[in-house]
Motif scaffolding. Sequence first.
Motif, PDB file in Angstrom:
ATOM      1  N   VAL A 297      -5.772   7.566   0.788  1.00 24.12           N
ATOM      2  CA  VAL A 297      -5.361   6.202   1.074  1.00 24.12           C
ATOM      3  C   VAL A 297      -4.290   6.185   2.163  1.00 24.12           C
ATOM      4  O   VAL A 297      -4.255   5.280   2.996  1.00 24.12           O
ATOM      5  N   ASP A 298      -3.430   7.186   2.181  1.00 19.36           N
ATOM      6  CA  ASP A 298      -2.354   7.249   3.156  1.00 19.36           C
ATOM      7  C   ASP A 298      -2.887   7.491   4.572  1.00 19.36           C
ATOM      8  O   ASP A 298      -2.257   7.091   5.547  1.00 19.36           O
TER       9      ASP A 298
ATOM     10  N   ARG B 243       0.832  -1.204   0.000  1.00 17.59           N
ATOM     11  CA  ARG B 243       0.000   0.000   0.000  1.00 17.59           C
ATOM     12  C   ARG B 243       0.867   1.254   0.000  1.00 17.59           C
ATOM     13  O   ARG B 243       0.570   2.234  -0.693  1.00 17.59           O
ATOM     14  N   GLY B 244       1.944   1.221   0.735  1.00 17.39           N
ATOM     15  CA  GLY B 244       2.858   2.366   0.763  1.00 17.39           C
ATOM     16  C   GLY B 244       3.477   2.633  -0.600  1.00 17.39           C
ATOM     17  O   GLY B 244       3.648   3.778  -1.001  1.00 17.39           O
ATOM     18  N   ARG B 245       3.798   1.563  -1.314  1.00 20.37           N
ATOM     19  CA  ARG B 245       4.354   1.722  -2.664  1.00 20.37           C
ATOM     20  C   ARG B 245       3.324   2.320  -3.613  1.00 20.37           C
ATOM     21  O   ARG B 245       3.660   3.156  -4.450  1.00 20.37           O
ATOM     22  N   ARG B 246       2.074   1.862  -3.510  1.00 21.59           N
ATOM     23  CA  ARG B 246       1.023   2.400  -4.377  1.00 21.59           C
ATOM     24  C   ARG B 246       0.770   3.870  -4.081  1.00 21.59           C
ATOM     25  O   ARG B 246       0.589   4.677  -4.998  1.00 21.59           O
TER      26      ARG B 246
ATOM     27  N   ARG C  65      -3.077  12.766  -6.656  1.00 23.69           N
ATOM     28  CA  ARG C  65      -2.519  13.210  -5.382  1.00 23.69           C
ATOM     29  C   ARG C  65      -3.564  13.174  -4.266  1.00 23.69           C
ATOM     30  O   ARG C  65      -3.261  12.811  -3.139  1.00 23.69           O
ATOM     31  N   LEU C  66      -4.800  13.514  -4.597  1.00 18.96           N
ATOM     32  CA  LEU C  66      -5.877  13.445  -3.609  1.00 18.96           C
ATOM     33  C   LEU C  66      -6.132  12.002  -3.187  1.00 18.96           C
ATOM     34  O   LEU C  66      -6.299  11.705  -1.998  1.00 18.96           O
TER      35      LEU C  66
END
Length: 63
Positions: free
Chosen positions: A60-61, A4-7, A54-55
């Motif tokens: 997601v972050d 998820r961090g990579r995405r 970016r949004l």
Amino acid sequence: MDDRGRRVYAARILGTIAVVVGLLVAVFGLVADDTPAEGYVVAGLLVITGLGLRLEAALVDRR
């Protein structure tokens, strides 16, 4: 870094690139004075797509 961090990182980088390229196309179009209207449409679509990416990465972050 997890998947998820990579995405999120990839979406953020691609969004930034799209926004920068869209703004550069618009600025060069204004300077050149012979850019057709389609060039500005593409620039606008790039900026909107980049902002959307970016949004999405920001939302997601947070999870």
